[in-house]
Structure formats: structure tokens, C-alpha cells
Design a protein around this motif. Structure first.
Motif, PDB file in Angstrom:
ATOM      1  N   ASP A 152      17.554   3.209   3.327  1.00  0.00           N
ATOM      2  CA  ASP A 152      16.750   4.322   3.831  1.00  0.00           C
ATOM      3  C   ASP A 152      15.731   3.908   4.888  1.00  0.00           C
ATOM      4  O   ASP A 152      14.928   4.714   5.347  1.00  0.00           O
ATOM      5  CB  ASP A 152      16.037   5.035   2.677  1.00  0.00           C
ATOM      6  CG  ASP A 152      15.051   4.139   1.928  1.00  0.00           C
ATOM      7  OD1 ASP A 152      14.828   2.996   2.361  1.00  0.00           O
ATOM      8  OD2 ASP A 152      14.512   4.583   0.900  1.00  0.00           O
ATOM      9  N   GLU A 159      13.323   1.625   4.513  1.00  0.00           N
ATOM     10  CA  GLU A 159      12.176   0.926   3.935  1.00  0.00           C
ATOM     11  C   GLU A 159      12.634  -0.444   3.434  1.00  0.00           C
ATOM     12  O   GLU A 159      13.745  -0.895   3.724  1.00  0.00           O
ATOM     13  CB  GLU A 159      11.535   1.784   2.843  1.00  0.00           C
ATOM     14  CG  GLU A 159      10.922   3.063   3.404  1.00  0.00           C
ATOM     15  CD  GLU A 159       9.984   3.758   2.426  1.00  0.00           C
ATOM     16  OE1 GLU A 159      10.217   3.663   1.198  1.00  0.00           O
ATOM     17  OE2 GLU A 159       9.023   4.388   2.892  1.00  0.00           O
ATOM     18  N   PHE A 160      11.757  -1.105   2.680  1.00  0.00           N
ATOM     19  CA  PHE A 160      12.039  -2.490   2.299  1.00  0.00           C
ATOM     20  C   PHE A 160      11.592  -2.754   0.870  1.00  0.00           C
ATOM     21  O   PHE A 160      10.695  -2.088   0.351  1.00  0.00           O
ATOM     22  CB  PHE A 160      11.303  -3.461   3.235  1.00  0.00           C
ATOM     23  CG  PHE A 160      11.754  -3.392   4.659  1.00  0.00           C
ATOM     24  CD1 PHE A 160      12.758  -4.221   5.130  1.00  0.00           C
ATOM     25  CD2 PHE A 160      11.190  -2.475   5.540  1.00  0.00           C
ATOM     26  CE1 PHE A 160      13.186  -4.141   6.446  1.00  0.00           C
ATOM     27  CE2 PHE A 160      11.598  -2.392   6.850  1.00  0.00           C
ATOM     28  CZ  PHE A 160      12.609  -3.225   7.311  1.00  0.00           C
ATOM     29  N   LYS A 185       8.401  -1.715  -3.622  1.00  0.00           N
ATOM     30  CA  LYS A 185       8.958  -0.982  -2.501  1.00  0.00           C
ATOM     31  C   LYS A 185       7.831  -0.797  -1.483  1.00  0.00           C
ATOM     32  O   LYS A 185       6.771  -0.272  -1.817  1.00  0.00           O
ATOM     33  CB  LYS A 185       9.506   0.360  -2.944  1.00  0.00           C
ATOM     34  CG  LYS A 185      10.274   1.085  -1.839  1.00  0.00           C
ATOM     35  CD  LYS A 185      10.948   2.345  -2.350  1.00  0.00           C
ATOM     36  CE  LYS A 185      11.742   3.034  -1.239  1.00  0.00           C
ATOM     37  NZ  LYS A 185      12.410   4.267  -1.713  1.00  0.00           N
ATOM     38  N   ASN A 221       6.442   0.019   2.731  1.00  0.00           N
ATOM     39  CA  ASN A 221       6.579   0.469   4.109  1.00  0.00           C
ATOM     40  C   ASN A 221       5.441  -0.207   4.866  1.00  0.00           C
ATOM     41  O   ASN A 221       4.287   0.229   4.791  1.00  0.00           O
ATOM     42  CB  ASN A 221       6.476   1.998   4.199  1.00  0.00           C
ATOM     43  CG  ASN A 221       6.694   2.519   5.609  1.00  0.00           C
ATOM     44  OD1 ASN A 221       6.215   1.931   6.581  1.00  0.00           O
ATOM     45  ND2 ASN A 221       7.403   3.625   5.733  1.00  0.00           N
ATOM     46  N   LYS A 268       4.779  -0.498   8.010  1.00  0.00           N
ATOM     47  CA  LYS A 268       4.173   0.242   9.117  1.00  0.00           C
ATOM     48  C   LYS A 268       3.120   1.221   8.611  1.00  0.00           C
ATOM     49  O   LYS A 268       2.079   1.418   9.234  1.00  0.00           O
ATOM     50  CB  LYS A 268       5.252   0.995   9.905  1.00  0.00           C
ATOM     51  CG  LYS A 268       6.149   0.091  10.749  1.00  0.00           C
ATOM     52  CD  LYS A 268       7.049   0.894  11.668  1.00  0.00           C
ATOM     53  CE  LYS A 268       6.267   1.514  12.808  1.00  0.00           C
ATOM     54  NZ  LYS A 268       7.150   2.187  13.790  1.00  0.00           N
ATOM     55  N   THR A 322       2.039   1.006   2.812  1.00  0.00           N
ATOM     56  CA  THR A 322       2.203   1.453   1.427  1.00  0.00           C
ATOM     57  C   THR A 322       2.978   0.429   0.621  1.00  0.00           C
ATOM     58  O   THR A 322       3.892  -0.240   1.138  1.00  0.00           O
ATOM     59  CB  THR A 322       2.917   2.810   1.359  1.00  0.00           C
ATOM     60  OG1 THR A 322       4.233   2.691   1.947  1.00  0.00           O
ATOM     61  CG2 THR A 322       2.127   3.873   2.099  1.00  0.00           C
ATOM     62  N   LYS A 323       2.645   0.355  -0.658  1.00  0.00           N
ATOM     63  CA  LYS A 323       3.243  -0.634  -1.562  1.00  0.00           C
ATOM     64  C   LYS A 323       3.291  -0.039  -2.965  1.00  0.00           C
ATOM     65  O   LYS A 323       2.257   0.270  -3.544  1.00  0.00           O
ATOM     66  CB  LYS A 323       2.402  -1.916  -1.530  1.00  0.00           C
ATOM     67  CG  LYS A 323       2.825  -3.016  -2.491  1.00  0.00           C
ATOM     68  CD  LYS A 323       1.832  -4.181  -2.397  1.00  0.00           C
ATOM     69  CE  LYS A 323       2.124  -5.267  -3.418  1.00  0.00           C
ATOM     70  NZ  LYS A 323       1.076  -6.317  -3.401  1.00  0.00           N
TER      71      LYS A 323
END
Length: 319
Positions: free
Chosen positions: A60, A62-63, A73, A75, A77, A80-81
Motif C-alpha cells: 500500500d 507504507e512500510f 507500521k 509512514n 513522510k 507516524t508510527k
């Protein structure tokens, strides 16, 4: 050989190639995520939001951030974590290390013994065999279920797969070796052989990648004391794991090399992470490329990296 971007890392590790961001690599000392797109030479630096060890892409966009204490999980940029899943038994002296998505869509992640570095950087023990084997290799599903694939590891590191033969290659840095396994079915690895063992003064195998011909590209990391004693050059080697022959080597103008990945628009460039630590401040003036991401053209072609399917759940799992 080209220096990429302007970011200079104390200790860079675990680069990946990503179509959107280009090379994504980590400075674990400063807890930063760096992206570098070769065509535009655009570089960005993001806060890793904690002690990150590896980054794994999701379908999707994200990483999964692999941190010392577990998987989140993220993002980067957006900054968020979110907690995802946590193997038990981790601590400041036993933490997660290298990780990649496998061809099965699962996250394969190893742990490492935090005492290993001190052992190698202490003169009386630096040249001795490491006596502890408390680390593990985990296989984690897109839903967060955790399996233990291997135990009795000292320092889990490079991971690579030959999908045509269901072959898996795994580095235990403390044992100086690359191990070959057959992946028989879910959760079962059958040991085949050791395909490479480095000499102590050569450095220990660190990060690793594989090309479309099935050859392994591996960094040989020399710690501070080993580098002072060694007359071996710092290098990346290309190994044919079938014949166990070294096909190529890239000599580097830095003391410490940590990992590599094949990337670029045509998947024909090798991107190499390096470290300044533990070079003295005075010595860094003689190594202007230390700590930078390096680019080297190669005659091999890489493979597309595997990505984790979209997560089906967001709840935290601890196993």
C-alpha cells in the motif's frame, strides 16, 4: 564510484531499492531514514522515530519499520508510527537487526546479541570465536503471527533468496559465514551447507543482496580493532554460491562498509552503505567518502524486491 547525496552517516545500514523513493537507507546512530533518487539526485532526510534497524515496504506504499524492540507500521513522510508485532525476549542487549520481505510475502527478521560488538572491540577477545548463540531468525506474517525459523544464532544479518530453487541464504556475522538452507514448507528450513566463511582479518559478512543470476553481493565489515590489524582491503565481494567462487570484488576507499543493494532504473547499480564510526575524527579527513551512500555500476542485473501484502489487522501481537 560516485558519492550519492550530501548526508553523512555515523553508521549507515540496510539500504533497499524502492521505485517511488529510490534508495532508502538508514543512519542507525542518528535514527534517520534517508531517501535518494538517482535520476534527479533528490535527497530527503526523515526522523526514524526511534532506534530503527531495517525498513520493509508494504504493497500500500507504507512500510514496516523494524526497530530494536519490535515491528511498527510507519509512514516516515507523515511521521507516524503504529505498533504491529513484538517478539518476546528482546532487550537493550538482544535486539532485532536485519530484515527483508521474503518471496512468501512474510517479513523475515533476525536478532542480534548486543554484546557482540563489545566483544569484537575489546583487545583480549577481538580475534576469538564468539561464544554466545542466543539470537533467532523470525518469520512474521502480514497479520503479525510470529514463527521462529532458526535459533542458536549469534548475530543474524544478510538475507537473500533464490526463488527458482527455494533456496535461502543467511549470514551469521559472529560465525563469519553464509549458510544455505532449503525452504521446504512454511516454517521449516533444512540446512544444506556453508557457502562462504571469511577470515577474521578479512572482516565479517554484513549486509547482503542477490542478483538475477543468483550471485550474492556481500559487504565485509571490519570493526575498529580488526581494521587496525588487517592488511585486507575494505570490499564488497560477489560470490557464486553454487561454485563457492568469488566472481568479482569492489575495493572501497573507506574503512567500514556495512551493506549493499542493487537498484537504479535498470537495476544495474550497486548502492553501498558505509560508516564513520568507529573511525577517529582525525582519520575521517583521509576518508572523504566515509559515511556516505556510494554508487557503483555493475555488470549484473538485480531483481525486484519483495513487498509485504497489505496488512489485514492493526492490533498489537506479542509472541
Amino acid at each position: 564510484m560516485k558519492r550519492c547525496g550530501h548526508y553523512e552517516a555515523d553508521f549507515a545500514v540496510n539500504p533497499i531499492w524502492h521505485k517511488q523513493f529510490g534508495v532508502i537507507w538508514l543512519d542507525i546512530s542518528a535514527q534517520k531514514i534517508i531517501t535518494y533518487y538517482p535520476t534527479s539526485e533528490e535527497e530527503h532526510v526523515y526522523d526514524a522515530m526511534g532506534p530503527i534497524a531495517a525498513i520493509v515496504p508494504i504493497e500500500d506504499g507504507e512500510f514496516i519499520g523494524v526497530y530494536k524492540d519490535g515491528l511498527y507500521k510507519i509512514n516516515f513522510k507523515m511521521g507516524t508510527k503504529k505498533p504491529f508485532t513484538f517478539p518476546t525476549g528482546l532487550s537493550t542487549m538482544h535486539y532485532l537487526n536485519d530484515a527483508k520481505c521474503g518471496p512468501d510475502g512474510y517479513i523475515w527478521v533476525g536478532s542480534s546479541d548486543g554484546f557482540f560488538k563489545k566483544f569484537r572491540e575489546t583487545a583480549p577477545t577481538a580475534m576469538s570465536d564468539y561464544p554466545f548463540h542466543n539470537s533467532k531468525l523470525y518469520r512474521i506474517s502480514p497479520n503479525g503471527e510470529i514463527q521462529i525459523l532458526l535459533e542458536n544464532i549469534a548475530s543474524s544479518n544478510g538475507l537473500a533468496w533464490q526463488t527458482e530453487t527455494n533456496t535461502f541464504f543467511h549470514i551469521d556475522s559472529a560465525k563469519q559465514s553464509i549458510f544455505e538452507y532449503k525452504f521446504l514448507e512454511e516454517g521449516i528450513l533444512e540446512f544444506q551447507r556453508v557457502v562462504y566463511t571469511s577470515e577474521m582479518l578479512e572482516g565479517f559478512p554484513g549486509g547482503m543482496t542477490i542478483d538475477a543470476q543468483g550471485n550474492l553481493w556481500m559487504a565485509l565489515y571490519q570493526g575498529g580493532l580488526i581494521a587496525k590489524k588487517s592488511k585486507k582491503p575494505t570490499r564488497i565481494i560477489c560470490l557464486n554460491p553454487t561454485t563457492m567462487q568469488i566472481l568479482d570484488e569492489i575495493l572501497l576507499p573507506v574503512t567500514h562498509v556495512t551493506s549493499c543493494v542493487i537498484g537504479g532504473e535498470n537495476l544495474d547499480m550497486l548502492y553501498i552503505t558505509t560508516a564513520r564510526d568507529p573511525i577517529s575524527q582525525a582519520a575521517t579527513t583521509n576518508e572523504p567518502m566515509a559515511g556516505y551512500l556510494l554508487e557503483v555500476p555493475i555488470h549484473s542485473v538485480g531483481i525486484e524486491q519483495f513487498v509485504v501484502p497489505v496488512m489485514q489487522r492493526n492490533s498489537i501481537k506479542i509472541v
